[in-house]
Write a protein that holds these residues in place. Sequence first.
Motif, PDB file in Angstrom:
ATOM      1  N   GLN A 193       0.852  -1.191   0.000  1.00  0.00           N
ATOM      2  CA  GLN A 193       0.000   0.000   0.000  1.00  0.00           C
ATOM      3  C   GLN A 193       0.890   1.245   0.000  1.00  0.00           C
ATOM      4  OE1 GLN A 193      -3.169   0.245   2.841  1.00  0.00           O
ATOM      5  NE2 GLN A 193      -4.308  -1.401   1.855  1.00  0.00           N
ATOM      6  N   VAL A 194       0.670   2.107  -0.990  1.00  0.00           N
ATOM      7  CA  VAL A 194       1.493   3.306  -1.154  1.00  0.00           C
ATOM      8  C   VAL A 194       0.651   4.528  -0.796  1.00  0.00           C
ATOM      9  CG1 VAL A 194       2.857   4.688  -2.752  1.00  0.00           C
ATOM     10  CG2 VAL A 194       2.804   2.188  -2.998  1.00  0.00           C
ATOM     11  N   GLY A 195       1.123   5.287   0.196  1.00  0.00           N
ATOM     12  CA  GLY A 195       0.392   6.469   0.643  1.00  0.00           C
ATOM     13  C   GLY A 195       1.049   7.762   0.214  1.00  0.00           C
ATOM     14  N   ALA A 196       0.300   8.858   0.275  1.00  0.00           N
ATOM     15  CA  ALA A 196       0.831  10.175  -0.070  1.00  0.00           C
ATOM     16  C   ALA A 196       1.821  10.622   1.000  1.00  0.00           C
ATOM     17  CB  ALA A 196      -0.302  11.190  -0.187  1.00  0.00           C
ATOM     18  N   PRO A 197       3.049  10.996   0.621  1.00  0.00           N
ATOM     19  CA  PRO A 197       4.041  11.421   1.621  1.00  0.00           C
ATOM     20  C   PRO A 197       3.765  12.810   2.183  1.00  0.00           C
ATOM     21  CG  PRO A 197       4.947  11.624  -0.582  1.00  0.00           C
ATOM     22  CD  PRO A 197       3.600  10.977  -0.738  1.00  0.00           C
ATOM     23  N   MET A 198       2.796  13.524   1.575  1.00  0.00           N
ATOM     24  CA  MET A 198       2.456  14.882   2.026  1.00  0.00           C
ATOM     25  C   MET A 198       1.081  15.239   1.468  1.00  0.00           C
ATOM     26  SD  MET A 198       4.573  17.282  -0.610  1.00  0.00           S
ATOM     27  CE  MET A 198       4.012  17.381  -2.329  1.00  0.00           C
ATOM     28  N   PRO A 199       0.419  16.248   2.049  1.00  0.00           N
ATOM     29  CA  PRO A 199      -0.823  16.720   1.430  1.00  0.00           C
ATOM     30  C   PRO A 199      -0.489  17.391   0.102  1.00  0.00           C
ATOM     31  CG  PRO A 199      -0.558  17.586   3.675  1.00  0.00           C
ATOM     32  CD  PRO A 199       0.744  16.996   3.265  1.00  0.00           C
ATOM     33  N   GLY A 200      -1.372  17.291  -0.866  1.00  0.00           N
ATOM     34  CA  GLY A 200      -1.111  17.946  -2.148  1.00  0.00           C
ATOM     35  C   GLY A 200      -2.095  17.532  -3.210  1.00  0.00           C
ATOM     36  N   LYS A 201      -1.831  18.023  -4.399  1.00  0.00           N
ATOM     37  CA  LYS A 201      -2.676  17.756  -5.556  1.00  0.00           C
ATOM     38  C   LYS A 201      -1.955  16.785  -6.467  1.00  0.00           C
ATOM     39  CE  LYS A 201      -5.033  20.409  -9.177  1.00  0.00           C
ATOM     40  NZ  LYS A 201      -5.214  21.776  -9.721  1.00  0.00           N
ATOM     41  N   VAL A 202      -2.682  15.833  -7.035  1.00  0.00           N
ATOM     42  CA  VAL A 202      -2.082  14.861  -7.949  1.00  0.00           C
ATOM     43  C   VAL A 202      -1.878  15.531  -9.308  1.00  0.00           C
ATOM     44  CG1 VAL A 202      -2.345  12.643  -9.108  1.00  0.00           C
ATOM     45  CG2 VAL A 202      -3.188  12.929  -6.770  1.00  0.00           C
ATOM     46  N   LEU A 203      -0.630  15.653  -9.727  1.00  0.00           N
ATOM     47  CA  LEU A 203      -0.330  16.238 -11.035  1.00  0.00           C
ATOM     48  C   LEU A 203      -0.422  15.187 -12.135  1.00  0.00           C
ATOM     49  CD1 LEU A 203       2.711  18.629 -10.468  1.00  0.00           C
ATOM     50  CD2 LEU A 203       0.300  19.203 -10.620  1.00  0.00           C
ATOM     51  N   GLU A 204       0.068  13.969 -11.832  1.00  0.00           N
ATOM     52  CA  GLU A 204       0.134  12.946 -12.870  1.00  0.00           C
ATOM     53  C   GLU A 204       0.189  11.567 -12.225  1.00  0.00           C
ATOM     54  OE1 GLU A 204       3.154  11.598 -16.530  1.00  0.00           O
ATOM     55  OE2 GLU A 204       3.725  13.202 -15.137  1.00  0.00           O
ATOM     56  N   VAL A 205      -0.575  10.618 -12.791  1.00  0.00           N
ATOM     57  CA  VAL A 205      -0.472   9.215 -12.395  1.00  0.00           C
ATOM     58  C   VAL A 205       0.260   8.492 -13.519  1.00  0.00           C
ATOM     59  CG1 VAL A 205      -1.720   7.128 -11.759  1.00  0.00           C
ATOM     60  CG2 VAL A 205      -2.634   9.368 -11.109  1.00  0.00           C
ATOM     61  N   LYS A 206       1.399   7.891 -13.210  1.00  0.00           N
ATOM     62  CA  LYS A 206       2.280   7.350 -14.249  1.00  0.00           C
ATOM     63  C   LYS A 206       2.042   5.871 -14.557  1.00  0.00           C
ATOM     64  CE  LYS A 206       6.164  10.548 -13.532  1.00  0.00           C
ATOM     65  NZ  LYS A 206       6.435  10.889 -14.941  1.00  0.00           N
TER      66      LYS A 206
ATOM     67  N   CYS B  52       3.559   8.301  -9.247  1.00  0.00           N
ATOM     68  CA  CYS B  52       2.759   9.492  -9.500  1.00  0.00           C
ATOM     69  C   CYS B  52       3.510  10.718  -8.999  1.00  0.00           C
ATOM     70  CB  CYS B  52       1.366   9.392  -8.878  1.00  0.00           C
ATOM     71  SG  CYS B  52       1.295   9.765  -7.125  1.00  0.00           S
ATOM     72  N   VAL B  53       3.020  11.907  -9.382  1.00  0.00           N
ATOM     73  CA  VAL B  53       3.647  13.167  -8.989  1.00  0.00           C
ATOM     74  C   VAL B  53       2.628  14.006  -8.231  1.00  0.00           C
ATOM     75  CG1 VAL B  53       4.860  15.233  -9.776  1.00  0.00           C
ATOM     76  CG2 VAL B  53       5.081  13.104 -11.069  1.00  0.00           C
ATOM     77  N   LEU B  54       3.019  14.468  -7.026  1.00  0.00           N
ATOM     78  CA  LEU B  54       2.175  15.340  -6.203  1.00  0.00           C
ATOM     79  C   LEU B  54       2.762  16.741  -6.180  1.00  0.00           C
ATOM     80  CD1 LEU B  54       1.527  13.140  -3.023  1.00  0.00           C
ATOM     81  CD2 LEU B  54       0.103  13.341  -5.047  1.00  0.00           C
ATOM     82  N   SER B  55       1.897  17.737  -5.946  1.00  0.00           N
ATOM     83  CA  SER B  55       2.352  19.125  -5.863  1.00  0.00           C
ATOM     84  C   SER B  55       1.650  19.831  -4.718  1.00  0.00           C
ATOM     85  CB  SER B  55       2.061  19.859  -7.170  1.00  0.00           C
ATOM     86  OG  SER B  55       2.360  21.229  -7.048  1.00  0.00           O
ATOM     87  N   ALA B  56       2.412  20.653  -3.972  1.00  0.00           N
ATOM     88  CA  ALA B  56       1.835  21.498  -2.916  1.00  0.00           C
ATOM     89  C   ALA B  56       2.686  22.742  -2.774  1.00  0.00           C
ATOM     90  CB  ALA B  56       1.766  20.735  -1.595  1.00  0.00           C
TER      91      ALA B  56
END
Length: 741
Positions: free
Chosen positions: A673-686, A700-704
């Motif tokens: 199970q892979v969780g978000a390392p920080m709050p943010g918006k999903v830019l891209e799911v690879k 995936c790529v997250l942005s905050a």
Amino acid sequence: GGPENFIQICVHNFLSYVTNIPFLQNVFSNHQFLYSTVDTQFIDENPDLFNLKPTQNRAQKLLHYLGHVMVNGPTTPIPVKAKPSSIDPVIPPVTMGDPPVGFRDVLLRDGPEGFAKAVRNHQGLLLMDTTFRDAHQSLLATRVRTHDLKKISPFVSHNFSNLYSLENWGGATFDVAMRFLSECPWKRLQELRALIPNVPFQMLLRGANAVGYTNYPDNAVFKFCEVAKENGMDIFRVFDSLNYVPNMLLGMEAAGSAGGVVEAAISYTGDVSDPMRQKYSLDYYLQLADELVKAGTHILCIKDMAGLLKPEASKLLVGALRDRFPDVPIHVHTHDTAGAGVAAMLACAEAGADVVDVAVDSMAGMTSQPSMGAIVACAKGTKLDTGIALEKVFDYSEYWEVARGLYAPFDCTATMKSGNADVYENEIPGGQYTNLHFQAHSMGLGNKFKEVKKAYAEANKLLGDLIKVTPSSKIVGDLAQFMVQNDLSRAEVEERADELSFPLSVVEFLQGYIGIPHGGFPEPLRSKVLKSLPRIEGRPGASLPPMDFKALEDGLRATHGDEITPEDVMSAAMYPKVFQEFKEFTANFGPVDCLSTRLFLDGPKIAEEFEVELERGKILHIKALALGDLNKAGQREVFFELNGQLRSVLVKDTVAMKEMKFHPKAQKSIKGQVGAPMPGKVLEVKVEVGSKVEKGQPLCVLSAMKMETVVNSPMAGTVKAVYVTADASLEGDDLILEIEE
């Protein structure tokens, strides 16, 4: 039948068409119609009358914006719950006539070399005022709008003509103007130049990074400087976040070839007076200065971006530079975070500095620059006398004291009550301090800012003790917040580096995307993080192909129409996504830069009457009347009176429409199970369900808040389920996907 009958025919024939107003505007601007006789063949003979420009509909768009703010709150992210002050600043009176001659007149007459000579020969201490840029970047998260800068500009022009320069552009102001203030940075420069013709303007150029956070093709940096000079910029303070000389030389050459004054800046860190801190020794700075002077800089700058210069170090460093370069003007920049800024700048001046940076009193201190009034008063009657009238500083300060209240939601004093000498330990730049604090709040770390500051010092050591200024400071800050968010110590980061999903900025730094740091990259951290990722050797921009400005302009015209300017092209070259969003915003909401700051941030109160000046001679009289109930489509009707006519707009209530969505959390006890390392918006799911992935492969790529993080696979296997899509907003530990071996 004459013009009168012709107008009647036009009105009769076109009144039922939406195009009648643009058509008539073309008629009224036609030279033949205005200055000679026309007949019924006039239309046939002038087919260009039907080249109709669409109506701008600015008034309706602004009503839509005001309604949106009334229903949903500010469009720009607000870090703390505070309202703009209800008091407007009073503009001090300005004497009639042209402003006095200033140093810009010397520059225009004698060129950059003559200007530098005049600065060096000047008796007394010269000042650069940072109130228009770095002061509000440091205290108000760069949020001050052109609207408020313009109001005080004539006063500055008439009463501070003996300033060395006014810093009013570049650095973070460029992207923040578009990103958060929804205004054009070039328009700011143009309007301020018209109001202040006599004081040199100064900007901050990040070397090969221009005004961005990455390297650009060489021709983009050259073109940027050229367009900036054409729009009124005079002095280019050129620096590199790692003091990487090849990047600096590129920026210096670009500014110089544009005809600007080149002010090469040595970024300062550590403490040259401390024998225990010798990575950045006096010899290091002198050798760097040798290269910059040899490269032809007109002015030599010491850029103390964190306020680390103590009086003893100031005397040592400036004294050594003055001895080595007796004819080169020296300009010193600092921040007052620890509270020792005035003492340090006076020590620099005594040791031979020609210019120091200050901010007007009410915008000075803490993470901003030292107080203008304090330095003017301390130097008065001495060989360092600035020649500035103290009573004019008081008037200037009073304006900003009240204007600052309009930006209460961004004011660092909401969370920071005083200067802090712990900057000598964490070395956080003043321009980053406030933004880092707000960034921490947005990521749910507001109550852990003390830990973030400690982690910043640890992150700096992890990365090899860097020069820290944009963008390297952002890299250290991103890593610090990543460490606090994931409860990681420095030792744990070093130990687990091969399996952690580091912020993208950290990965790209280690690849070499912003240059080579003094002393080289940290090992074994670099090899553990990068594994097989490519490494860049030498100056990053040297390997980039030239930017095709013609293709860029053609694409912008196809998307946004033919009103694209050369300045727009440069904005898109520096920040393609931010510029695109800015154009979309203005297409929907109109010229919001015309609104007062209180209206822009908070919208009008019911029954409030106000004026909006679209341009000279075009003034809207608006009254907010009422807010309607929520309809079935999740909208509210907002009623206004516009120039005496009833108008209404429908606004989607985003708060009311927001559905409660409970996103599952990743369970650390469940492998895969892979969780978000920080709050943010999903830019891209690879990846997608069924994808085969290797350990360390990007998922995936997250942005905050300008910080991007690539989430890598913790194991090899097959993607079993994906729980997110692009644009989804996540909290920390929200489940992204599952992988099975």
